[in-house]
Write an enzyme that holds these catalytic residues in place. Structure first.
Site, PDB file in Angstrom:
ATOM      1  N   SER A  51       0.523   8.533  11.322  1.00 31.22           N
ATOM      2  CA  SER A  51       0.702   7.168  11.826  1.00 31.22           C
ATOM      3  C   SER A  51       1.180   6.262  10.707  1.00 31.22           C
ATOM      4  CB  SER A  51      -0.604   6.597  12.390  1.00 31.22           C
ATOM      5  OG  SER A  51      -0.358   5.264  12.803  1.00 31.22           O
TER       6      SER A  51
ATOM      7  N   LYS B  18      -5.061  11.075  17.204  1.00 34.68           N
ATOM      8  CA  LYS B  18      -3.845  10.254  17.079  1.00 34.68           C
ATOM      9  C   LYS B  18      -3.464   9.653  18.435  1.00 34.68           C
ATOM     10  CE  LYS B  18      -0.188   8.261  15.495  1.00 34.68           C
ATOM     11  NZ  LYS B  18       0.998   8.338  16.222  1.00 34.68           N
TER      12      LYS B  18
ATOM     13  N   HIS C 246      -5.611   6.804  18.920  1.00 37.69           N
ATOM     14  CA  HIS C 246      -5.085   5.749  18.038  1.00 37.69           C
ATOM     15  C   HIS C 246      -3.980   4.985  18.764  1.00 37.69           C
ATOM     16  CE1 HIS C 246      -1.854   4.334  15.389  1.00 37.69           C
ATOM     17  NE2 HIS C 246      -2.774   4.066  14.479  1.00 37.69           N
ATOM     18  N   ASN C 247      -3.073   5.727  19.377  1.00 40.52           N
ATOM     19  CA  ASN C 247      -1.959   5.064  20.064  1.00 40.52           C
ATOM     20  C   ASN C 247      -2.432   4.307  21.304  1.00 40.52           C
ATOM     21  OD1 ASN C 247      -0.490   6.391  18.112  1.00 40.52           O
ATOM     22  ND2 ASN C 247       1.181   6.890  19.483  1.00 40.52           N
TER      23      ASN C 247
ATOM     24  N   GLU D 230      -3.679   1.246  20.011  1.00 42.80           N
ATOM     25  CA  GLU D 230      -2.500   0.460  19.580  1.00 42.80           C
ATOM     26  C   GLU D 230      -1.897  -0.286  20.780  1.00 42.80           C
ATOM     27  OE1 GLU D 230       0.454   2.734  17.182  1.00 42.80           O
ATOM     28  OE2 GLU D 230       1.924   2.081  18.655  1.00 42.80           O
TER      29      GLU D 230
ATOM     30  N   LYS E 101       6.671   5.585  24.979  1.00 45.45           N
ATOM     31  CA  LYS E 101       7.095   6.983  24.850  1.00 45.45           C
ATOM     32  C   LYS E 101       6.085   7.951  25.431  1.00 45.45           C
ATOM     33  CE  LYS E 101      10.030   6.376  20.823  1.00 45.45           C
ATOM     34  NZ  LYS E 101       9.248   5.431  19.987  1.00 45.45           N
TER      35      LYS E 101
ATOM     36  N   ARG F 117       2.644  -2.611  30.429  1.00 45.38           N
ATOM     37  CA  ARG F 117       4.015  -2.291  30.003  1.00 45.38           C
ATOM     38  C   ARG F 117       4.855  -1.905  31.227  1.00 45.38           C
ATOM     39  NH1 ARG F 117       4.445   0.805  24.167  1.00 45.38           N
ATOM     40  NH2 ARG F 117       2.796  -0.352  23.127  1.00 45.38           N
TER      41      ARG F 117
ATOM     42  N   ARG G 172     -20.001   5.985  50.945  1.00 48.53           N
ATOM     43  CA  ARG G 172     -19.528   7.385  50.858  1.00 48.53           C
ATOM     44  C   ARG G 172     -20.361   8.277  51.766  1.00 48.53           C
ATOM     45  NH1 ARG G 172     -20.444   9.841  46.169  1.00 48.53           N
ATOM     46  NH2 ARG G 172     -18.743  11.345  46.411  1.00 48.53           N
TER      47      ARG G 172
HETATM   48  C1  6PG Z   1       2.274   5.236  14.762  1.00 52.61           C
HETATM   49  C2  6PG Z   1       2.798   4.790  16.076  1.00 52.61           C
HETATM   50  C3  6PG Z   1       3.908   5.646  16.508  1.00 52.61           C
HETATM   51  C4  6PG Z   1       4.708   4.981  17.577  1.00 52.61           C
HETATM   52  C5  6PG Z   1       4.600   5.594  18.891  1.00 52.61           C
HETATM   53  C6  6PG Z   1       4.347   4.688  20.044  1.00 52.61           C
HETATM   54  O1  6PG Z   1       1.087   5.473  14.730  1.00 52.61           O
HETATM   55  O2  6PG Z   1       3.032   5.286  13.800  1.00 52.61           O
HETATM   56  O3  6PG Z   1       1.813   4.850  17.047  1.00 52.61           O
HETATM   57  O4  6PG Z   1       3.388   6.892  16.822  1.00 52.61           O
HETATM   58  O5  6PG Z   1       4.909   3.675  17.498  1.00 52.61           O
HETATM   59  O6  6PG Z   1       5.837   6.245  18.964  1.00 52.61           O
HETATM   60  O7  6PG Z   1       5.511   4.336  20.611  1.00 52.61           O
HETATM   61  P1  6PG Z   1       5.684   3.689  22.044  1.00 52.61           P
HETATM   62  O8  6PG Z   1       5.241   2.274  21.925  1.00 52.61           O
HETATM   63  O9  6PG Z   1       7.168   3.792  22.238  1.00 52.61           O
HETATM   64  O10 6PG Z   1       4.951   4.501  23.023  1.00 52.61           O
END
Ligand code: 6PG
Length: 495
Positions: free
Chosen positions: A131, A201, A204-205, A208, A279, A306, A462
């Site tokens: 990252s 990871k 993490h994203n 993010e 992505k 998004r 239910r």
């Molecule tokens: C990192 C980022 C990196 C990236 C992803 C997410 O940790 O360096 O998370 O992995 O920005 O590609 O991209 P998207 O916003 O296009 O899903």
């Protein structure tokens, strides 16, 4: 001491920069890419005192011959079948079971588990999730490695050599391109067996995505709720970045907001189409939370936000047709209430991410060291933030901590700041300003702290239409069913 030597396959942005970083930290690099221009560029950039530091090779056989056995070979290629293809090609070229092949892409964690099993006994398939984007790769990324421990011991010197470093205060130690490794604690860690690093990871994203969404909502409130100018919003982010919200994403937000469009001279953000890309890693995180039954609404909601933004033409049509509040003069939060809202929303998002990792670890039988994960996220990565020091401390102080929101310090802090959070969400609702992230986090917080939820009614529903049964508060171990359609209605205990 023998010099470290490694191969890099794939010299796109990430591969090239990781390889340059490895060369800076003293590793001899043998590089390969099918694209000649990428090779030429990388070799030229590797030059030091007029001497290229990369040794390019023209195929995988040559790469294997150039590296001492057991070989360390990094792959920096797009996630997916190309990783399998390259492992197969390396085997055909003569790689053997002692060689370590390291996937550094954003691979799906289940693919990494499958690959480690598939190549077992033929080569050491290892992964290192990276990252930090281009700059991180060049001068210090955050690295989440996984695979067998013996391989980790062999690749650790290379990874610690290139990873970001933090000082005693838990802040990133700056490092320039070309500079050898700096002092400080390395942000590379071994997370466990194959798949764990990519799962970490992925989360993490997911965080993010949520963090970025929350920041965007705070921006939107400052700009359109409070009516601040772009400069004033940027200044607010700069000020917030000096306090507990200090983080890379806050820092770049202020910088981005100040950027003018070179063509028109207006703030660049105002000319960027409000249609977000993605992505897939955020979506994987949301899917994982659904599969695990581990609620992560701030993370999943950020993916939906998004997707909603990407429906630009439909939104424009809806903007003409759908009514918002007639009176848009509802109460607006103060700047400091917004700061509290952003802080609480972020902590909730991080708490959901850590909960996901813990839940998946239980499911897979992994032992994830959450404190160590928080520590390697303190520098190099996109979600690096000063409060990760406190998150690490919370998981260190109580290794049995089941949820970040149950930590005494964080819970006390949220209790103090929640008023601003509630004001902000209420104000967004009253004024018709979208704030899905801030409100999802608040709803999560309120749901999480609710001793009683209306799920009792849901269970009755239910049972009514599907005879799905329910448990009783006075006998939680037994399962009951009411014969709703019989006269008289009777209760049966199933087991
Ligand atoms: C990192 C980022 C990196 C990236 C992803 C997410 O940790 O360096 O998370 O992995 O920005 O590609 O991209 P998207 O916003 O296009 O899903």
């Amino acid at each position: 001491m023998t010099k470290l030597m490694a191969g890099m396959i794939g010299l796109g942005v990430m591969g090239r920069n990781l390889a340059l970083n490895m060369a800076d930290s003293g590793c001899q690099m043998v590089v390969f890419d099918t694209d000649r221009q990428s090779v030429e560029r990388a070799v030229a950039e590797s030059a030091h005192d007029g001497q290229p530091r990369f040794r390019p090779v023209s195929d995988l056989v040559e790469m294997l011959a150039a590296l001492p056995s057991p070989r360390i070979i990094f792959l920096s290629v797009p996630a997916g079948s190309i990783v399998d293809q390259l492992c197969d090609d390396l085997l055909r070229a003569g790689a053997d079971k002692h060689d370590i092949v390291i996937d550094t892409g954003n691979s799906l964690w289940t693919d990494s588990v499958a690959r480690a099993q598939h190549y077992e006994g033929r080569l050491n398939f290892f992964t290192t999730a990276v990252s930090g984007g281009e700059m991180g790769a060049r001068t210090g990324p955050s690295l989440m490695a996984s695979g067998d421990f013996g391989s980790w011991q062999r690749v650790a010197p290379v990874l610690h050599g290139i990873a970001a470093r933090v000082d005693d205060q838990g802040r990133q130690v700056p490092r320039l391109p070309g500079q050898a490794t700096v002092a400080g604690e390395s942000c590379a860690t071994w997370t466990g067996p194959a798949g764990t690093g990519h799962y970490v990871k992925m989360v993490h994203n997911g965080i993010e995505y949520a963090d970025m969404q929350l920041i965007c909502e705070a921006y939107s409130q400052l700009r359109f709720g409070l009516g601040l100018s772009m400069d004033a919003v940027a200044e607010t982010f700069e000020r917030w970045n000096e306090g507990p919200l200090n983080s890379y994403l806050m820092e770049i937000t202020a910088e981005v907001l100040r950027q003018l469009d070179p063509d028109s001279g207006v703030p660049l953000v105002d000319v960027i189409l409000d249609s977000a890309g993605q992505k897939g890693t955020g979506m994987w995180t949301a899917v994982s939370s659904l599969e695990l039954g581990c609620p992560a609404p701030s993370l999943a909601g950020a993916v939906f936000a998004r997707s909603l933004s990407a429906r630009k033409s439909q939104r424009l049509e809806a903007a003409r047709l759908l009514q918002g509040p007639a009176d848009k003069t509802g109460p607006v939060p103060t700047v400091s209430e917004l700061e509290d809202a952003l802080y609480c929303g972020k902590i909730c998002a991080y708490a959901q991410g850590f909960d996901l990792m813990l839940t998946q670890a239980r499911q897979q039988g992994w032992t994830l060291d959450l404190a160590a994960i928080a520590r390697v996220w303190r520098a190099g990565c996109i979600i690096r933030a000063v409060f990760l020091n406190r998150i690490a401390a919370a998981f260190e102080a109580d290794q049995e901590l089941a949820h970040l929101l149950l930590d005494a310090d964080f819970s006390a802090e949220i209790a103090l700041r929640q008023k601003g959070w509630r004001q902000t969400v209420a104000s967004a609702a009253l004024n018709g300003i979208p704030a899905s992230g801030l409100s999802a986090s608040l709803a999560y917080y309120d749901g999480f702290r609710a001793g009683v939820l209306p799920a009792n009614l849901l269970q009755a529903q239910r049972d009514y239409f599907g005879a799905h049964g329910f448990r009783r508060v006075d006998e939680p171990l037994g399962e009951y069913h009411l014969e709703w359609h019989a006269t008289p209605r009777s209760l049966t205990r199933r087991h």
